[in-house]
Design a protein around this motif. Sequence first.
Motif, PDB file in Angstrom:
ATOM      1  N   UNK A   1      17.681  38.407 -48.422  1.00 54.64           N
ATOM      2  CA  UNK A   1      18.679  37.646 -49.251  1.00 54.64           C
ATOM      3  C   UNK A   1      19.511  36.530 -48.489  1.00 54.64           C
ATOM      4  N   UNK A   2      19.892  35.431 -49.228  1.00 52.59           N
ATOM      5  CA  UNK A   2      20.490  34.668 -48.220  1.00 52.59           C
ATOM      6  C   UNK A   2      21.852  35.186 -47.896  1.00 52.59           C
ATOM      7  N   UNK A   3      22.536  34.728 -46.944  1.00 52.19           N
ATOM      8  CA  UNK A   3      23.808  34.990 -46.582  1.00 52.19           C
ATOM      9  C   UNK A   3      24.576  34.113 -45.808  1.00 52.19           C
ATOM     10  N   UNK A   4      25.773  34.453 -45.209  1.00 54.46           N
ATOM     11  CA  UNK A   4      26.438  33.253 -44.271  1.00 54.46           C
ATOM     12  C   UNK A   4      25.436  32.845 -42.939  1.00 54.46           C
ATOM     13  N   UNK A   5      24.813  34.029 -42.598  1.00 52.27           N
ATOM     14  CA  UNK A   5      24.060  33.674 -41.267  1.00 52.27           C
ATOM     15  C   UNK A   5      22.439  33.549 -41.428  1.00 52.27           C
ATOM     16  N   UNK A   6      22.176  32.925 -42.441  1.00 53.91           N
ATOM     17  CA  UNK A   6      20.808  32.489 -43.161  1.00 53.91           C
ATOM     18  C   UNK A   6      20.244  33.683 -43.853  1.00 53.91           C
ATOM     19  N   UNK A   7      18.818  33.851 -43.739  1.00 49.36           N
ATOM     20  CA  UNK A   7      18.467  34.849 -44.626  1.00 49.36           C
ATOM     21  C   UNK A   7      18.332  36.483 -43.877  1.00 49.36           C
ATOM     22  N   UNK A   8      18.888  37.280 -44.569  1.00 48.84           N
ATOM     23  CA  UNK A   8      18.982  38.549 -44.149  1.00 48.84           C
ATOM     24  C   UNK A   8      17.864  39.659 -44.817  1.00 48.84           C
ATOM     25  N   UNK A   9      17.109  40.305 -44.000  1.00 48.18           N
ATOM     26  CA  UNK A   9      16.157  41.296 -44.649  1.00 48.18           C
ATOM     27  C   UNK A   9      16.744  42.700 -44.481  1.00 48.18           C
ATOM     28  N   UNK A  10      16.788  43.581 -45.495  1.00 46.71           N
ATOM     29  CA  UNK A  10      17.098  44.885 -45.357  1.00 46.71           C
ATOM     30  C   UNK A  10      15.788  45.645 -45.784  1.00 46.71           C
ATOM     31  N   UNK A  11      15.717  46.809 -45.198  1.00 50.03           N
ATOM     32  CA  UNK A  11      14.546  47.749 -45.887  1.00 50.03           C
ATOM     33  C   UNK A  11      14.961  48.651 -46.477  1.00 50.03           C
ATOM     34  N   UNK A  12      14.500  49.239 -47.450  1.00 48.41           N
ATOM     35  CA  UNK A  12      14.755  50.407 -48.202  1.00 48.41           C
ATOM     36  C   UNK A  12      13.633  51.264 -48.693  1.00 48.41           C
ATOM     37  N   UNK A  13      13.660  52.528 -48.753  1.00 52.80           N
ATOM     38  CA  UNK A  13      12.620  53.434 -48.936  1.00 52.80           C
ATOM     39  C   UNK A  13      12.379  53.530 -50.483  1.00 52.80           C
ATOM     40  N   UNK A  14      11.219  53.436 -50.628  1.00 55.88           N
ATOM     41  CA  UNK A  14      10.932  53.327 -52.340  1.00 55.88           C
ATOM     42  C   UNK A  14      10.777  54.992 -52.877  1.00 55.88           C
ATOM     43  N   UNK A  15      11.348  55.220 -53.742  1.00 53.00           N
ATOM     44  CA  UNK A  15      11.233  56.480 -54.379  1.00 53.00           C
ATOM     45  C   UNK A  15      10.100  56.844 -55.453  1.00 53.00           C
ATOM     46  N   UNK A  16       9.346  55.777 -55.712  1.00 54.21           N
ATOM     47  CA  UNK A  16       8.141  55.841 -56.645  1.00 54.21           C
ATOM     48  C   UNK A  16       7.293  57.092 -56.004  1.00 54.21           C
ATOM     49  N   UNK A  17       6.754  57.846 -56.934  1.00 51.25           N
ATOM     50  CA  UNK A  17       5.817  58.989 -56.501  1.00 51.25           C
ATOM     51  C   UNK A  17       4.386  58.622 -56.326  1.00 51.25           C
ATOM     52  N   UNK A  18       3.670  58.978 -55.350  1.00 50.19           N
ATOM     53  CA  UNK A  18       2.167  58.542 -55.144  1.00 50.19           C
ATOM     54  C   UNK A  18       1.434  59.626 -56.254  1.00 50.19           C
ATOM     55  N   UNK A  19       0.348  59.095 -56.386  1.00 57.26           N
ATOM     56  CA  UNK A  19      -0.627  59.946 -57.224  1.00 57.26           C
ATOM     57  C   UNK A  19      -0.883  61.306 -56.895  1.00 57.26           C
ATOM     58  N   UNK A  20      -1.285  62.294 -57.583  1.00 58.54           N
ATOM     59  CA  UNK A  20      -1.427  63.929 -57.180  1.00 58.54           C
ATOM     60  C   UNK A  20      -2.901  63.908 -57.124  1.00 58.54           C
ATOM     61  N   UNK A  21      -3.535  64.498 -56.297  1.00 54.48           N
ATOM     62  CA  UNK A  21      -4.856  64.709 -56.265  1.00 54.48           C
ATOM     63  C   UNK A  21      -5.518  65.934 -55.923  1.00 54.48           C
ATOM     64  N   UNK A  22      -6.609  66.270 -56.420  1.00 58.88           N
ATOM     65  CA  UNK A  22      -6.858  67.698 -56.163  1.00 58.88           C
ATOM     66  C   UNK A  22      -7.647  67.769 -54.754  1.00 58.88           C
ATOM     67  N   UNK A  23      -7.250  68.977 -53.899  1.00 60.47           N
ATOM     68  CA  UNK A  23      -8.018  68.959 -52.657  1.00 60.47           C
ATOM     69  C   UNK A  23      -8.688  70.268 -52.522  1.00 60.47           C
ATOM     70  N   UNK A  24      -8.238  71.271 -53.320  1.00 62.50           N
ATOM     71  CA  UNK A  24      -8.862  72.662 -53.080  1.00 62.50           C
ATOM     72  C   UNK A  24      -8.505  73.523 -52.187  1.00 62.50           C
ATOM     73  N   UNK A  25      -7.639  72.880 -51.276  1.00 58.00           N
ATOM     74  CA  UNK A  25      -7.070  74.119 -50.289  1.00 58.00           C
ATOM     75  C   UNK A  25      -5.802  74.580 -50.814  1.00 58.00           C
ATOM     76  N   UNK A  26      -5.944  75.963 -50.901  1.00 56.70           N
ATOM     77  CA  UNK A  26      -4.855  77.135 -51.267  1.00 56.70           C
ATOM     78  C   UNK A  26      -3.591  76.379 -50.898  1.00 56.70           C
ATOM     79  N   UNK A  27      -3.273  76.087 -49.700  1.00 51.17           N
ATOM     80  CA  UNK A  27      -1.840  76.175 -49.192  1.00 51.17           C
ATOM     81  C   UNK A  27      -1.348  74.556 -49.412  1.00 51.17           C
ATOM     82  N   UNK A  28      -2.126  73.667 -50.148  1.00 50.73           N
ATOM     83  CA  UNK A  28      -1.925  72.248 -50.362  1.00 50.73           C
ATOM     84  C   UNK A  28      -0.671  72.344 -51.672  1.00 50.73           C
TER      85      UNK A  28
END
Lengths: 242, 203
Positions: free
Chosen positions: B41-68
């Motif tokens: 975003x543009x701010x008084x000190x030029x362009x400022x970049x912030x990072x945020x964690x995405x909360x989107x969920x990844x796809x679930x896949x079959x692994x066959x391991x009991x404890x997964x």
Amino acid sequence: MNRAMFAAATGMAAQQSNLETIADNLANAELPGFKGSTETFAALTDGQNGLGTVATGKHLVFEQGELAKAGGPFDVALDGPGFFALERPDGKFVYTRNGQFHRAPDGAVRNADGYALVGVRIPQAALSVNVEPDGKTYVDTATAKHTFVGRIRPAEFVSPESLRVAGSNVFEATSASGPPSYVDAGRDGAPKLAFGMLERSNVSVVEAMMEILAAQRAYEANAKGVQAADEMLRVANNIERS
Amino acid sequence: MNAIHWMASAMLAAKVKLEVAADNLANASSDGFHKHVARTSAGPDGLATSTALSSERGATRYTGRTMDLALLGGGTFSVAPGRNAKLAQPTRTGAFMCDREGYVVDQQGRTLIGKDGNLVRLPHAMPIEPDGTWRDGGRIVARLALPAGTTVRSGFLEGSNVNAIGEMIDVIDAQRAFETAQKTLSALDEARSKAANEVGRFK
């Protein structure tokens, strides 16, 4: 840029070990009782910034393989968890899911490497052998029918994932896996033995091929990341000149 | 803030964007990984970049391991480093195994914590029920704390939520943005050079 370059490089390294694991699975896809492995990855971070990824190692998948009819003289499969316990010539015990055995001249039941199956011996005079689902083994001789010659008792571990691969399709116990406990086959929750059958490897060739393609493309994507970081460094170096 | 400073901040913003995209790409195969998103975003000190964690969920896949274990819905697993339940950390990475004492540990050696706040301990690797309980012949051995509406599945893993195509686009985007800023910076530099060295020169 350097952080970007290193992050992308960790991705390339991780995909390389992933490819090695998949290649190993593919190479053994036709081996009876073989258990495939998967590579797992974890994010590397300094608490604030992501620094890429790290391969956290190969993890065995003990999913049951399909049972298939087999024509060998002493082929037996485990239906359920557990392992065949084998004694090596040096007296050490190792464990396998590969039930491809033969009758050795000394009466022992041995696998292709010469390791002896624990619990059974077949006398010379035996004409035919039968293993019941509970592991009890009987032979017929010319003079006596249905003679009990021993019982195959599968070995189970609390943490089979922690077993160490000790050669071709055999495992040895580690301090992390715990010692084996020998169970009575056929009981509730315990494995059953299927005589005249072999367990196929639990590696699916089609899936492994797909995984190879995915790993290859992921490797390339990370290589592109390295390239982009390099290109940006080049541009930065040219600020003054152009 | 002058134009040269603006361009410098634009180059910095592109650098951060590339770093985030490269880290995300590297983790495209890390189970349970959640990507970072860089916002400029543009701010008084030029362009400022912030990072945020995405909360989107990844796809679930079959692994066959009991404890997964895969969480179907919101919530996290609670894991304790060094078997110390007081240092609980949340994670959505569900690749666990039983150690020889029956504790359920993840790939980094952290122990899973149950609903009662104690470390989960099982007689051996066994599948979890969708409601988050482990039962041995009907008796509940351990239970996970799950938010309402969330179920858990054995033999499945939630993959990374990184979309490689999107990240590749970000890589290219950052690279070109960096070049654009550099070109503009050079043009500005040239204009100033002209002003300083050529304007007012008599021949």
